[in-house]
Design an enzyme around this catalytic site. Structure first.
Site, mmCIF file in Angstrom:
data_model
loop_
_atom_site.group_PDB
_atom_site.id
_atom_site.type_symbol
_atom_site.label_atom_id
_atom_site.label_comp_id
_atom_site.label_asym_id
_atom_site.label_seq_id
_atom_site.Cartn_x
_atom_site.Cartn_y
_atom_site.Cartn_z
ATOM 1 N N LEU A 1 0.836 -1.181 0.000
ATOM 2 C CA LEU A 1 0.000 0.000 0.000
ATOM 3 C C LEU A 1 0.869 1.228 0.000
ATOM 4 C CD1 LEU A 1 -2.503 -1.018 2.738
ATOM 5 C CD2 LEU A 1 -2.576 -1.492 0.346
ATOM 6 N N CYS B 1 2.863 0.981 5.516
ATOM 7 C CA CYS B 1 3.027 -0.176 4.649
ATOM 8 C C CYS B 1 1.819 -1.101 4.711
ATOM 9 C CB CYS B 1 4.262 -0.976 5.069
ATOM 10 S SG CYS B 1 5.735 0.030 5.276
ATOM 11 N N CYS B 2 1.609 -1.843 3.654
ATOM 12 C CA CYS B 2 0.584 -2.875 3.608
ATOM 13 C C CYS B 2 -0.783 -2.297 3.943
ATOM 14 C CB CYS B 2 0.994 -4.009 4.544
ATOM 15 S SG CYS B 2 -0.006 -5.485 4.395
ATOM 16 N N ILE B 3 -1.422 -2.723 5.006
ATOM 17 C CA ILE B 3 -2.753 -2.242 5.371
ATOM 18 C C ILE B 3 -2.709 -0.943 6.183
ATOM 19 C CG2 ILE B 3 -2.907 -3.518 7.554
ATOM 20 C CD1 ILE B 3 -5.730 -3.022 4.934
#
Length: 227
Positions: free
Chosen positions: A2, A167-169
């Site tokens: 993300l 990052c990510c979610i």
């Protein structure tokens, strides 16, 4: 996986490689001697911090000469997942700060003590802990609440125009507490499994953030670059 980009600009440099990805306020000079706070959410992708992402962040910060301090909230995890079975361990209860200490090799500080004035940037690795322990997004979606210390930190760094990496979610945290922030989770369609969490883009829009369709590469997925 993300990425977040901020609408505010100010110079502060750095490049993080690996499948991390999210930025608010950034630039591309040298990050040598910068003081960077890394906020963890436990230890283990399904109920805490994604260890690969945290490790990648720490490696690249180290290579750039940044001074890193790790933080985590002193709260109980939403639940504990047996990572071998992929199922909840019903009888177990763990503390986010204590679990995060595993990644930090014990050198961890209560998130309540993090002050934006003492750091040049803050980064939130991914992992379901961001959606379970730093917020209730995993359960409540767009109606989620965010840990009060996480909300304070995001707002303080944003107000100070300092870089925020997610990052990510983790970008859902910014989407919830920073109205109108521009966020990318890559694409809004799964494209045959290439973007398995594309549905998150809809939730981010529902939170009031702006979603930007953007390619994210493994070799350079998180370039902190000031607007």
């Amino acid at each position: 996986m993300l990425a977040v980009r901020s609408l505010i600009c100010k110079p502060c440099p750095f490049l993080v490689k690996s499948q991390v990805a999210s930025l608010i306020h950034t630039s591309a000079n040298s990050y040598s001697s910068a003081k960077v706070a890394v906020v963890l959410s436990g230890c283990g992708v399904y109920d805490g911090t994604e260890i690969h992402e945290a490790s990648a962040i720490l490696v690249h910060l180290s290579r750039e000469g940044a001074e890193v301090q790790m933080f985590a909230p002193d709260v109980t995890q939403m639940h504990v997942i047996d990572h071998g079975k992929g199922q909840p361990a019903e009888t177990e209860s763990r503390n986010v700060l204590a679990e995060s200490a595993r990644i930090a090799r014990g050198n961890i500080t209560d998130l309540a003590k993090l002050n934006a004035s003492n750091h040049d940037a803050v980064i939130f690795p991914g992992g379901f802990g961001a959606a379970k322990n730093l917020s209730t997004f995993a359960v409540d979606g767009k109606d989620c609440s965010v840990n009060k210390e996480v909300e304070r930190i995001l707002k303080d760094f944003h107000k100070a125009r300092k870089p925020i990496g997610l990052c990510c979610i983790s970008p859902v945290l910014a989407a919830k507490v920073l109205p109108g922030v521009e966020v990318t989770v890559g694409h809004e369609e799964e494209q045959g499994g290439k973007w398995p969490y594309a549905g998150t883009a809809q939730a981010i829009t529902a939170l009031g953030a702006k979603h930007k369709i953007k390619e994210v590469t493994i070799s350079c997925s998180a370039l902190m670059k000031w607007c």
